[in-house]
Write an enzyme that holds these catalytic residues in place. Sequence first.
Site, PDB file in Angstrom:
ATOM      1  N   SER A  45      28.789  48.488  22.593  1.00  8.81           N
ATOM      2  CA  SER A  45      28.834  47.236  23.331  1.00  8.81           C
ATOM      3  C   SER A  45      29.214  46.131  22.348  1.00  8.81           C
ATOM      4  O   SER A  45      29.304  46.374  21.148  1.00  8.81           O
ATOM      5  CB  SER A  45      27.452  46.939  23.916  1.00  8.81           C
ATOM      6  OG  SER A  45      26.545  46.712  22.851  1.00  8.81           O
ATOM      7  N   LYS A  46      29.394  44.933  22.881  1.00  9.21           N
ATOM      8  CA  LYS A  46      29.700  43.787  22.004  1.00  9.21           C
ATOM      9  C   LYS A  46      28.588  43.616  20.973  1.00  9.21           C
ATOM     10  O   LYS A  46      28.831  43.319  19.818  1.00  9.21           O
ATOM     11  CB  LYS A  46      29.805  42.506  22.846  1.00  9.21           C
ATOM     12  CG  LYS A  46      31.160  42.331  23.493  1.00  9.21           C
ATOM     13  CD  LYS A  46      31.651  40.887  23.276  1.00  9.21           C
ATOM     14  CE  LYS A  46      33.124  40.752  23.612  1.00  9.21           C
ATOM     15  NZ  LYS A  46      33.375  40.680  25.059  1.00  9.21           N
ATOM     16  N   ARG A  47      27.350  43.828  21.460  1.00  3.21           N
ATOM     17  CA  ARG A  47      26.208  43.641  20.568  1.00  3.21           C
ATOM     18  C   ARG A  47      26.188  44.706  19.462  1.00  3.21           C
ATOM     19  O   ARG A  47      25.959  44.395  18.299  1.00  3.21           O
ATOM     20  CB  ARG A  47      24.917  43.676  21.375  1.00  3.21           C
ATOM     21  CG  ARG A  47      23.859  42.875  20.695  1.00  3.21           C
ATOM     22  CD  ARG A  47      22.681  42.603  21.544  1.00  3.21           C
ATOM     23  NE  ARG A  47      21.553  43.288  20.956  1.00  3.21           N
ATOM     24  CZ  ARG A  47      20.558  43.776  21.644  1.00  3.21           C
ATOM     25  NH1 ARG A  47      20.554  43.670  22.954  1.00  3.21           N
ATOM     26  NH2 ARG A  47      19.563  44.366  21.042  1.00  3.21           N
TER      27      ARG A  47
END
Length: 495
Positions: free
Chosen positions: A255-257
Amino acid sequence: MSKPVVVRFAPSPTGRTHLGSGRTALYNYLYARQTGGRFILRIEDTDQKRYVPGAEQELIDSLHWLGIQWDEGPDVGGPNGPYYQTQRREIYQQHARWLVEHGHAYACFCTSERLEKVRQEQIKNKQNPRYDGTCRRLDPATAEQRVAAGERHVIRFKIPPEGAITVRDQLRGDIRVENSSLDDMILVKSDGLALYHLAAIVDDHLMGVTHVIRGSEWLSTFPLHGHILQAFGWERPVFIHLSIFLKPSGKGKMSKRDTAEAMKDGHSIFITDLSQLGYLPEAAVNWTALMGWSYDDHTEFFTMNDLLEKFSLEKLNPAPAAINFTKLDHFNGLHIRNLAIEDLARRIRPFLEQAGYRVDDSILLRAVPLIRERLVTLDEAPRWIGFLFQDEVFPASEDLIGSKMTAQDSANAARRALVVLQSLPELTLQTAEPLMRQLAEELGLQAGQLFGILRVAVTGQKVSPPLFESMEIIGKEKVLKRVERAIKLLVDSNR
Ligand code: GLU
């Protein structure tokens, strides 16, 4: 003789270039090169809403960095251009028209408000949201008149109402899907620009592509692609959908995180970041090549040349691959040690410069062998050998105190060492080390205690490349000055 291989890498300039794209490009490139085929780079920029300026440049930079070259593409030209889909608008429109005229596609005049209402209704009724076929039922002549009158419309593909389609993925085998489960997808938007599904199929055909090697996110629309090919009556290329990448834990996609977290650890899924973080392109290529392909169950070191020789489509593995950054570090170490000293020095140089050092090449060439075995990433080099490019070092006085010693004892030991070092006609590993060992013994110290003091005195840091080799590079005069200064610091700190 069979047809020469033509493959293509067809990225959309909608974001940063990540490992997945790098790997797809790599496999295509390898397959083209080893079969003596052609490799086309095509920019699939039909989705103007998602267009990211700069994405294409990053893509080209990333591929160049990895050492991937193409035979045809926007920058190098070729007989099948243009290589930007936005410049091939008319080609797609012609083909869309052909499909409409032959009953494989139709104009759809539904407004987005109506479509949204239908969708909500279907969701409420627990049906799969899909086009309800209103315009499919229009009389073709009427539809044509409305189009001619300039009414806003899209072109949709007409999935045959009955039966099923079987498409074949080289890695997964036949995939059979009932037509009733497929949607009449849009091929051309109301602004007249084709969508990926039509554009890619048409381009692959016109460009003579024999093998489509692409990401597995296209598996879900693969049956539609089969239908479009069938409608045109075109030969199907070989399709290969590569494995997906999972985050390091193996649980789900990055994910972006996760991506931000990885960056904090000095890792990244973006190709241009890898170079900044001190990874070698050789390591990145080796690492990505093995995410979804293997040669056998033990060989892990591959250069691009090895891959050109050993890569094969048969050994591709469709199972999802978890991104393993520890492996990347491992490969980076292996490839660092595979480089000639001059080559490694050339690659380390920019990292030293970026850290603010004025690099002397002759010093660098002597220093590189000292750290070659220890480096994991190139960006660690300034921490290891930066002190070699400084006139002075600035150790903290408490670091100068030998282990389990007092400041005074440390100062005394350093004084004795200074005298011995001064007496040497030449300061080298061979002349200095035995005498320093002897001195330690005379002082009743472990060699490590004395060396620790000298290391901090001379390099300014507690961890450094081998001490006496470092001294050799720094030179006697500077070494003596640094030891003198350390003695003073120790004495001052003891007042
Ligand atoms: N433009 C598509 C992408 O960005 C390419 C898919 C394909 O290779 O057919 O993933």
